[in-house]
Design an enzyme around this catalytic site. Structure first.
Site, mmCIF file in Angstrom:
data_model
loop_
_atom_site.group_PDB
_atom_site.id
_atom_site.type_symbol
_atom_site.label_atom_id
_atom_site.label_comp_id
_atom_site.label_asym_id
_atom_site.label_seq_id
_atom_site.Cartn_x
_atom_site.Cartn_y
_atom_site.Cartn_z
ATOM 1 N N ASP A 10 -10.271 0.626 -1.405
ATOM 2 C CA ASP A 10 -8.781 0.854 -1.707
ATOM 3 C C ASP A 10 -8.240 0.144 -2.824
ATOM 4 O OD1 ASP A 10 -6.109 1.846 -1.070
ATOM 5 O OD2 ASP A 10 -5.729 0.029 -0.409
ATOM 6 N N LEU A 11 -7.216 0.647 -3.448
ATOM 7 C CA LEU A 11 -6.867 -0.013 -4.801
ATOM 8 C C LEU A 11 -5.398 -0.550 -4.375
ATOM 9 C CD1 LEU A 11 -7.246 -0.257 -7.822
ATOM 10 C CD2 LEU A 11 -5.507 1.858 -8.057
ATOM 11 N N ASP A 12 -4.577 -0.269 -3.989
ATOM 12 C CA ASP A 12 -3.359 -0.908 -4.005
ATOM 13 C C ASP A 12 -3.337 -2.146 -2.765
ATOM 14 O OD1 ASP A 12 -1.810 0.470 -5.866
ATOM 15 O OD2 ASP A 12 -1.567 2.090 -4.706
ATOM 16 N N THR A 18 -0.093 -4.018 -6.374
ATOM 17 C CA THR A 18 1.093 -2.861 -6.901
ATOM 18 C C THR A 18 2.204 -2.747 -6.018
ATOM 19 O OG1 THR A 18 -0.854 -1.463 -6.341
ATOM 20 C CG2 THR A 18 -0.471 -1.684 -8.766
ATOM 21 N N LYS A 46 3.043 0.982 3.186
ATOM 22 C CA LYS A 46 1.584 0.576 2.452
ATOM 23 C C LYS A 46 0.572 1.567 3.109
ATOM 24 C CE LYS A 46 2.617 -4.260 1.560
ATOM 25 N NZ LYS A 46 2.393 -5.587 1.978
ATOM 26 N N SER A 115 -8.609 5.789 -2.849
ATOM 27 C CA SER A 115 -7.118 5.433 -2.985
ATOM 28 C C SER A 115 -6.302 6.660 -2.853
ATOM 29 C CB SER A 115 -6.889 4.721 -4.123
ATOM 30 O OG SER A 115 -5.217 4.918 -4.390
ATOM 31 N N ALA A 116 -5.230 6.582 -2.151
ATOM 32 C CA ALA A 116 -4.099 7.689 -2.006
ATOM 33 C C ALA A 116 -3.287 7.865 -3.349
ATOM 34 C CB ALA A 116 -3.278 7.579 -0.939
ATOM 35 N N LYS A 146 -4.453 9.431 4.231
ATOM 36 C CA LYS A 146 -4.855 8.364 5.093
ATOM 37 C C LYS A 146 -3.644 8.268 6.423
ATOM 38 C CE LYS A 146 -6.848 5.548 1.631
ATOM 39 N NZ LYS A 146 -6.843 4.330 0.794
ATOM 40 N N GLU A 170 -9.838 -2.306 3.057
ATOM 41 C CA GLU A 170 -8.700 -1.651 3.190
ATOM 42 C C GLU A 170 -7.531 -2.598 3.484
ATOM 43 O OE1 GLU A 170 -6.375 0.418 3.027
ATOM 44 O OE2 GLU A 170 -7.359 2.395 2.437
ATOM 45 N N ASP A 171 -6.281 -2.724 3.035
ATOM 46 C CA ASP A 171 -5.299 -3.484 3.456
ATOM 47 C C ASP A 171 -4.268 -2.964 4.322
ATOM 48 O OD1 ASP A 171 -4.146 -1.765 1.185
ATOM 49 O OD2 ASP A 171 -2.501 -3.192 1.119
HETATM 50 C C1 BG6 Z 1 -1.084 3.634 -1.892
HETATM 51 C C2 BG6 Z 1 0.153 2.753 -1.711
HETATM 52 O O1 BG6 Z 1 -2.456 3.333 -2.311
HETATM 53 O O2 BG6 Z 1 -0.650 5.067 -2.760
HETATM 54 C C3 BG6 Z 1 1.367 3.562 -1.406
HETATM 55 O O3 BG6 Z 1 -0.524 2.072 -0.574
HETATM 56 C C4 BG6 Z 1 1.437 4.517 -2.217
HETATM 57 O O4 BG6 Z 1 2.297 2.744 -1.263
HETATM 58 C C5 BG6 Z 1 0.593 5.543 -2.267
HETATM 59 O O5 BG6 Z 1 2.779 5.409 -1.838
HETATM 60 C C6 BG6 Z 1 0.748 6.730 -3.184
HETATM 61 O O6 BG6 Z 1 0.705 6.283 -4.655
HETATM 62 P P1 BG6 Z 1 1.297 6.869 -5.917
HETATM 63 O O7 BG6 Z 1 1.153 5.940 -6.890
HETATM 64 O O8 BG6 Z 1 0.418 8.388 -5.914
HETATM 65 O O9 BG6 Z 1 2.529 7.137 -5.711
HETATM 66 MG MG MG Z 2 -3.774 -0.496 0.117
#
Ligand code: BG6
Ligand code: MG
Length: 219
Positions: A10-12, A18, A46, A115-116, A146, A170-171
């Protein structure tokens, strides 16, 4: 015989922090709409998609809006968020993340982002980790969020490995659920109470190594 062939990150919250930028932008939106949005409220966002995050935020403010208005607010928040992440530098890579990616690759483990976030390409470019992954799966290529397993299953497919040979880092609770739904092994990064369904939980990636991975997930 070790069966771990790939790791999906996962990224964030795993590779970069972030969450603080997401929070600043969501809080700015809430304040503009006339209500407070606390860090505790932000915990609920999150790992959750952009539109679902907005729904939760509006729920907190007790506001209901038509879909077209919601689209506008989501774009507004994203423009603010992009302003913040555009200024990111490699110094914001979380401790141990880059070293672990490099060590895993040296040991023949395939690597994917899972990542989402639709902003993943910009973040990876800013922090200089784009070429550290064999595959990148993000909110631009997979829109089913997810805890659905789709992001991670797509990553496994792109890497050409079976889901059971993958470990997900994953966090977020929703992310651990997604990995479990994909029948993958899991390393939770953060609070063991929140991530209690993960196979193992670490405070961060700092002391995680290839040999730990193999030791934890040996059959
Ligand atoms: C996830 C974050 O990685 O991405 C969420 O944990 C965030 O907080 C989601 O809403 C979507 O991100 P983005 O950058 O497409 O708005
Ligand atoms: Mg995350």
């Amino acid at each position: 015989m070790n069966s771990i062939k790939a790791c999906i990150f996962d990224l964030d919250g795993v590779v970069v922090d972030t969450a603080k930028y997401h929070y600043l932008a969501w809080r700015r939106l809430a304040n503009e709409l006339g209500f407070e949005f606390t860090e505790q409220h932000n915990e609920r966002l999150k790992g959750v998609s952009r539109m679902r995050s907005l729904e939760i935020l509006l729920e907190v403010g007790g506001i209901a809006l038509p879909d077209n208005e919601m689209e506008k607010l989501a774009s507004k928040k994203n423009a603010w968020y992009v302003e913040y992440i555009q200024k990111m530098t490699p110094s914001e890579i979380l401790p141990g993340a880059k070293e672990l990616l490099e060590e895993l690759r040296c040991n023949g483990i395939k690597l994917s982002l899972g990542s989402a976030s639709k902003n993943s390409p910009l973040i990876l470019e800013r922090i200089g980790l784009k070429n550290h992954f064999d595959a990148i799966v993000d909110g631009n290529s997979v829109t089913i969020a997810k805890p659905a397993p789709d992001i991670f299953l797509t990553a496994a497919k792109k890497l050409g490995v079976e889901p059971e040979d993958c470990v997900v880092f994953e966090d977020a609770e929703a992310g651990i659920e997604a990995a479990i739904n994909a029948k993958m092994r899991t390393v939770g990064i953060g609070n063991p109470q929140i991530l209690n369904r993960a196979d193992v939980v670490m405070p961060n990636l700092k002391d995680f190594t290839y040999s730990k991975l193999i030791e934890i997930f040996k059959k």
